[in-house]
Design an enzyme around this catalytic site. Structure first.
Site, PDB file in Angstrom:
ATOM      1  N   ARG A  51      38.142  47.930  46.192  1.00  0.00           N
ATOM      2  CA  ARG A  51      37.753  48.631  47.425  1.00  0.00           C
ATOM      3  C   ARG A  51      37.326  50.076  47.185  1.00  0.00           C
ATOM      4  NH1 ARG A  51      43.192  47.507  50.357  1.00  0.00           N
ATOM      5  NH2 ARG A  51      43.718  48.182  48.251  1.00  0.00           N
TER       6      ARG A  51
ATOM      7  N   LYS B  57      48.287  34.223  38.220  1.00  0.00           N
ATOM      8  CA  LYS B  57      49.607  33.842  38.692  1.00  0.00           C
ATOM      9  C   LYS B  57      50.165  34.958  39.573  1.00  0.00           C
ATOM     10  CE  LYS B  57      52.986  35.765  35.673  1.00  0.00           C
ATOM     11  NZ  LYS B  57      54.204  35.631  34.948  1.00  0.00           N
TER      12      LYS B  57
ATOM     13  N   ASP C 265      47.367  30.420  32.699  1.00  0.00           N
ATOM     14  CA  ASP C 265      48.696  30.722  32.172  1.00  0.00           C
ATOM     15  C   ASP C 265      48.462  31.383  30.814  1.00  0.00           C
ATOM     16  OD1 ASP C 265      51.148  30.823  30.918  1.00  0.00           O
ATOM     17  OD2 ASP C 265      51.880  29.040  31.945  1.00  0.00           O
ATOM     18  N   HIS C 266      48.672  32.703  30.761  1.00  0.00           N
ATOM     19  CA  HIS C 266      48.355  33.467  29.541  1.00  0.00           C
ATOM     20  C   HIS C 266      49.148  32.976  28.332  1.00  0.00           C
ATOM     21  CE1 HIS C 266      46.304  36.439  32.038  1.00  0.00           C
ATOM     22  NE2 HIS C 266      47.276  36.225  32.887  1.00  0.00           N
TER      23      HIS C 266
ATOM     24  N   LYS D 286      48.593  31.928  23.419  1.00  0.00           N
ATOM     25  CA  LYS D 286      49.257  32.409  22.203  1.00  0.00           C
ATOM     26  C   LYS D 286      49.048  31.395  21.073  1.00  0.00           C
ATOM     27  CE  LYS D 286      53.010  34.857  24.510  1.00  0.00           C
ATOM     28  NZ  LYS D 286      52.565  36.226  24.253  1.00  0.00           N
TER      29      LYS D 286
ATOM     30  N   GLU E 199      64.327  38.813  26.827  1.00  0.00           N
ATOM     31  CA  GLU E 199      63.599  40.087  26.867  1.00  0.00           C
ATOM     32  C   GLU E 199      64.563  41.249  26.871  1.00  0.00           C
ATOM     33  OE1 GLU E 199      60.792  40.284  30.086  1.00  0.00           O
ATOM     34  OE2 GLU E 199      60.138  38.234  29.724  1.00  0.00           O
TER      35      GLU E 199
ATOM     36  N   ASP F 263      59.182  33.845  37.695  1.00  0.00           N
ATOM     37  CA  ASP F 263      58.356  34.671  36.814  1.00  0.00           C
ATOM     38  C   ASP F 263      58.115  33.992  35.466  1.00  0.00           C
ATOM     39  OD1 ASP F 263      56.984  37.121  36.365  1.00  0.00           O
ATOM     40  OD2 ASP F 263      58.605  37.758  35.032  1.00  0.00           O
TER      41      ASP F 263
ATOM     42  N   HIS G 213      55.632  29.419  32.360  1.00  0.00           N
ATOM     43  CA  HIS G 213      55.460  29.488  30.905  1.00  0.00           C
ATOM     44  C   HIS G 213      56.422  28.553  30.170  1.00  0.00           C
ATOM     45  CE1 HIS G 213      53.073  32.816  32.022  1.00  0.00           C
ATOM     46  NE2 HIS G 213      54.053  33.676  32.191  1.00  0.00           N
TER      47      HIS G 213
ATOM     48  N   LYS H  93      66.279  38.988  31.379  1.00  0.00           N
ATOM     49  CA  LYS H  93      65.829  40.355  31.074  1.00  0.00           C
ATOM     50  C   LYS H  93      67.025  41.168  30.622  1.00  0.00           C
ATOM     51  CE  LYS H  93      61.669  40.724  33.599  1.00  0.00           C
ATOM     52  NZ  LYS H  93      60.892  41.027  32.402  1.00  0.00           N
TER      53      LYS H  93
HETATM   54  N1  LIG Z   1      49.382  43.167  35.402  1.00  0.00           N
HETATM   55  C1  LIG Z   1      49.807  42.154  34.688  1.00  0.00           C
HETATM   56  O1  LIG Z   1      50.247  42.295  33.536  1.00  0.00           O
HETATM   57  C2  LIG Z   1      49.745  40.771  35.261  1.00  0.00           C
HETATM   58  C3  LIG Z   1      50.258  39.706  34.493  1.00  0.00           C
HETATM   59  C4  LIG Z   1      50.151  38.399  34.987  1.00  0.00           C
HETATM   60  C5  LIG Z   1      49.569  38.197  36.219  1.00  0.00           C
HETATM   61  N2  LIG Z   1      49.100  39.246  36.973  1.00  0.00           N
HETATM   62  C6  LIG Z   1      48.470  38.955  38.259  1.00  0.00           C
HETATM   63  O2  LIG Z   1      47.155  39.522  38.259  1.00  0.00           O
HETATM   64  C7  LIG Z   1      46.784  39.976  39.550  1.00  0.00           C
HETATM   65  C8  LIG Z   1      46.423  41.452  39.467  1.00  0.00           C
HETATM   66  O3  LIG Z   1      47.547  42.180  39.033  1.00  0.00           O
HETATM   67  P1  LIG Z   1      47.475  43.733  38.672  1.00  0.00           P
HETATM   68  O4  LIG Z   1      48.775  44.068  38.060  1.00  0.00           O
HETATM   69  O5  LIG Z   1      46.232  44.045  37.938  1.00  0.00           O
HETATM   70  O6  LIG Z   1      47.409  44.394  40.150  1.00  0.00           O
HETATM   71  P2  LIG Z   1      47.054  45.879  40.536  1.00  0.00           P
HETATM   72  O7  LIG Z   1      47.192  46.794  39.382  1.00  0.00           O
HETATM   73  O8  LIG Z   1      47.791  46.183  41.795  1.00  0.00           O
HETATM   74  O9  LIG Z   1      45.491  45.809  40.874  1.00  0.00           O
HETATM   75  C9  LIG Z   1      44.986  45.198  42.011  1.00  0.00           C
HETATM   76  C10 LIG Z   1      43.470  45.385  42.077  1.00  0.00           C
HETATM   77  O10 LIG Z   1      42.977  44.742  43.230  1.00  0.00           O
HETATM   78  C11 LIG Z   1      42.127  45.653  43.960  1.00  0.00           C
HETATM   79  N3  LIG Z   1      42.216  45.244  45.370  1.00  0.00           N
HETATM   80  C12 LIG Z   1      43.298  45.289  46.176  1.00  0.00           C
HETATM   81  N4  LIG Z   1      42.984  44.814  47.396  1.00  0.00           N
HETATM   82  C13 LIG Z   1      41.687  44.432  47.339  1.00  0.00           C
HETATM   83  C14 LIG Z   1      40.800  43.869  48.278  1.00  0.00           C
HETATM   84  N5  LIG Z   1      41.165  43.562  49.524  1.00  0.00           N
HETATM   85  N6  LIG Z   1      39.526  43.607  47.872  1.00  0.00           N
HETATM   86  C15 LIG Z   1      39.114  43.911  46.610  1.00  0.00           C
HETATM   87  N7  LIG Z   1      39.924  44.430  45.688  1.00  0.00           N
HETATM   88  C16 LIG Z   1      41.198  44.706  46.048  1.00  0.00           C
HETATM   89  C17 LIG Z   1      42.713  47.019  43.644  1.00  0.00           C
HETATM   90  O11 LIG Z   1      41.788  48.078  43.781  1.00  0.00           O
HETATM   91  P3  LIG Z   1      41.516  48.811  45.195  1.00  0.00           P
HETATM   92  O12 LIG Z   1      42.836  49.299  45.677  1.00  0.00           O
HETATM   93  O13 LIG Z   1      40.543  49.877  44.866  1.00  0.00           O
HETATM   94  O14 LIG Z   1      40.929  47.783  46.097  1.00  0.00           O
HETATM   95  C18 LIG Z   1      43.009  46.829  42.158  1.00  0.00           C
HETATM   96  O15 LIG Z   1      41.836  46.974  41.419  1.00  0.00           O
HETATM   97  C19 LIG Z   1      47.994  39.673  40.440  1.00  0.00           C
HETATM   98  O16 LIG Z   1      47.808  38.422  41.034  1.00  0.00           O
HETATM   99  C20 LIG Z   1      49.158  39.593  39.456  1.00  0.00           C
HETATM  100  O17 LIG Z   1      50.197  38.776  39.953  1.00  0.00           O
HETATM  101  C21 LIG Z   1      49.183  40.514  36.508  1.00  0.00           C
END
Ligand SMILES: NC(=O)c1ccc[n+]([C@@H]2O[C@H](COP(=O)([O-])OP(=O)(O)OC[C@H]3O[C@@H](n4cnc5c(N)ncnc54)[C@H](OP(=O)(O)O)[C@@H]3O)[C@@H](O)[C@H]2O)c1
Length: 454
Positions: free
Chosen positions: A56, A159, A188-189, A193, A227, A247, A252, A352
């Site tokens: 956004r 996920k 599923d990352h 591995k 962990e 989680d 996994h 954890k």
């Molecule tokens: N981070 C990890 O290590 C990890 C691991 C496994 C799975 N996941 C999964 O991956 C997904 C993303 O996780 P994340 O940690 O990267 O989240 P995050 O850091 O909170 O990032 C969310 C992203 O979505 C954008 N966003 C939010 N609302 C939006 C909307 N309505 N339209 C368009 N863009 C929007 C945000 O930018 P703006 O605010 O500018 O819109 C931001 O770029 C989640 O489903 C999470 O469960 C993450």
């Protein structure tokens, strides 16, 4: 899981247009872009590949490229610099259907236009998955282009896939309203591995283990993900609504377990492999509800020390409710009700803030039917037999096969050997395979011939 890679719409090369929803998010910066940079450095994807990031916040493509580059490690930047001219940013909200028309125009204007493959990666909050898919569908962005074999459309869903059975079904339903199953990739990352992929190769490339990989010879299977980390980097808020079971265990760990326990697939076709894994999951029997307390454990970590450093208890962590009931440790004793595994206890454990970080699968084999060695001098035969039955003699150990997934990556087999000396005493020994040393050595040998052949 993967759709059928041999379907007529499967790409010959890598996707040519990748749209990342959640362009400024943590996952995009830490995982997706580094992975793309690494692929590009190895010469894939091919020419004509473009990335469009969506979030956004207003910013230019140049600003996004700079942010991404800044977040990379210096050795990842070479690949990224090759990709950078093909990286674009489009501000927008996935909940806004009018924005998807803008996105459609943007994609049409990129090399290959509508005639090229498009992959939409939902790296956004799970609550937005359904709306994003619906609006993509409404804008016509998910339709395979008939007669144009390379113009495939796919979606990757991050996920967690729902919070429980009901919400997972709702999400599935929402996706199927606009997509065919073969267009959906639920990622599923863990499956990426090497050590997890190796389970399939190790089991079905080597004939020597298969005859003992069943209830006749296996006494116990343990899958452990331990962990040291707790709720660092403000993870508490997210984790408190999730917990150890959601989680780690249901996704996994069950994926790993299904690879360990599945039947040999007839081919490596993704649908065939998935079918065999699903068969394991269908046969997996959690404890009955009246046995739940006996066969499962849920717990939370308290304040203590990890690696000599003081750490807070779970409820004192930032973002965690003071009266939280969320588990940070879960253990389950389950069974697989099929011909191969009936009666073999399956232990799944994850927590954890444990003392050591490691992920491993231990397959423990049955003891020999008669124990000829290592009877302590002071024990009568009767006492020895009893001690063997209750497993209290640590000098008599079963053979185990340990598949170490992380941080150690390898496989080891434990067995007994005669201890040198006049007495017939058996001592524990191991065969170890270590991924790093084996393959680093081979790579060195190829380039400089420095290692002797093993
Ligand atoms: N981070 C990890 O290590 C990890 C691991 C496994 C799975 N996941 C999964 O991956 C997904 C993303 O996780 P994340 O940690 O990267 O989240 P995050 O850091 O909170 O990032 C969310 C992203 O979505 C954008 N966003 C939010 N609302 C939006 C909307 N309505 N339209 C368009 N863009 C929007 C945000 O930018 P703006 O605010 O500018 O819109 C931001 O770029 C989640 O489903 C999470 O469960 C993450």
């Amino acid at each position: 899981m993967n759709p059928n890679p041999s379907s007529p719409d499967a790409p010959a090369g890598a996707p040519q247009q990748l749209v990342i929803f959640g362009a400024s998010g943590d996952l995009t910066q830490r995982k997706l872009i580094p992975a793309l940079a690494a692929l590009i450095e190895k010469g894939r994807p091919r020419e004509g590949f473009n990335v469009v990031g969506v979030a956004r916040r207003e910013k230019t493509s140049e600003a996004w490229r700079n942010e991404l580059r800044e977040a990379l490690e210096p050795d990842q930047r070479k690949g990224f610099d090759l990709l950078a001219p093909h990286v674009h940013y489009l501000p927008g909200d996935v909940g806004d259907s009018a924005f998807m028309d803008q996105l459609s125009q943007k994609l049409d204007g990129l090399p290959g236009g509508r005639e090229t493959g498009r992959l939409f990666y939902l790296s956004i909050k799970p609550e937005l998955f359904g709306a994003a898919a619906k609006n993509l569908g409404k804008a016509g962005l998910l339709q395979h282009r008939e007669g144009a074999k390379r113009a495939w459309r796919r979606i990757i869903v991050e996920k967690p896939f729902g919070h429980d059975l009901r919400t997972a079904r709702t999400l599935n339903h929402d996706l199927h309203e606009v997509l065919l199953e073969e267009q959906i990739f639920r990622i599923d990352h863990y499956l990426g591995k090497e050590t997890v992929q190796n389970i399939l190769g190790f089991r079905f490339h080597n004939a020597i283990f298969e005859p003992v990989w069943n209830r006749e010879h296996v006494e116990l299977i343990q899958v452990t993900v331990a962990e040291e980390l707790g709720m660092e980097n403000g993870r508490g808020g997210y984790y408190d609504g999730t917990g150890a079971l959601r989680d780690m265990v249901q996704n996994h760990m069950l994926q790993v377990l299904s690879l360990i326990c599945m039947e040999a697939p007839a081919s490596l076709d993704a649908d065939v492999v998935r079918g065999n894994k699903v068969a394991v999951l269908k046969a997996l029997r959690p404890p009955d509800s009246d046995e739940m307390e006996k066969y499962t454990v849920r717990a939370q970590y308290a304040a203590g020390k990890v690696g000599g450093k003081k750490v807070p208890g779970y409820k004192e962590e930032e973002g965690v409710a003071k009266d939280s009931n969320t588990e940070t440790f879960a253990a389950i004793r389950a069974s697989i009700d099929n011909w191969r595994w009936a009666g073999v206890p399956i232990m799944l454990r994850h927590g954890k803030r444990l003392q050591k970080r490691f992920t491993e699968v231990v397959v423990q084999f049955r003891m020999p039917p008669q124990q000829l060695f290592n009877k302590p001098d002071k024990m009568t035969d009767e006492e020895f037999r009893r001690a063997l039955r209750d497993g209290s003699l640590c000098q008599i150990r079963p053979n185990t096969m340990t598949l170490s997934i992380q941080p150690k990556e390898g496989i080891s087999l434990s067995f007994g050997v005669k201890q040198p000396g006049t007495a017939m005493v058996m001592a524990p020994a191991r065969w170890d395979f270590d991924y790093k040393s084996t393959f680093e050595c081979r790579a060195r040998r190829r380039t400089s011939g420095c290692c002797t052949t093993r």
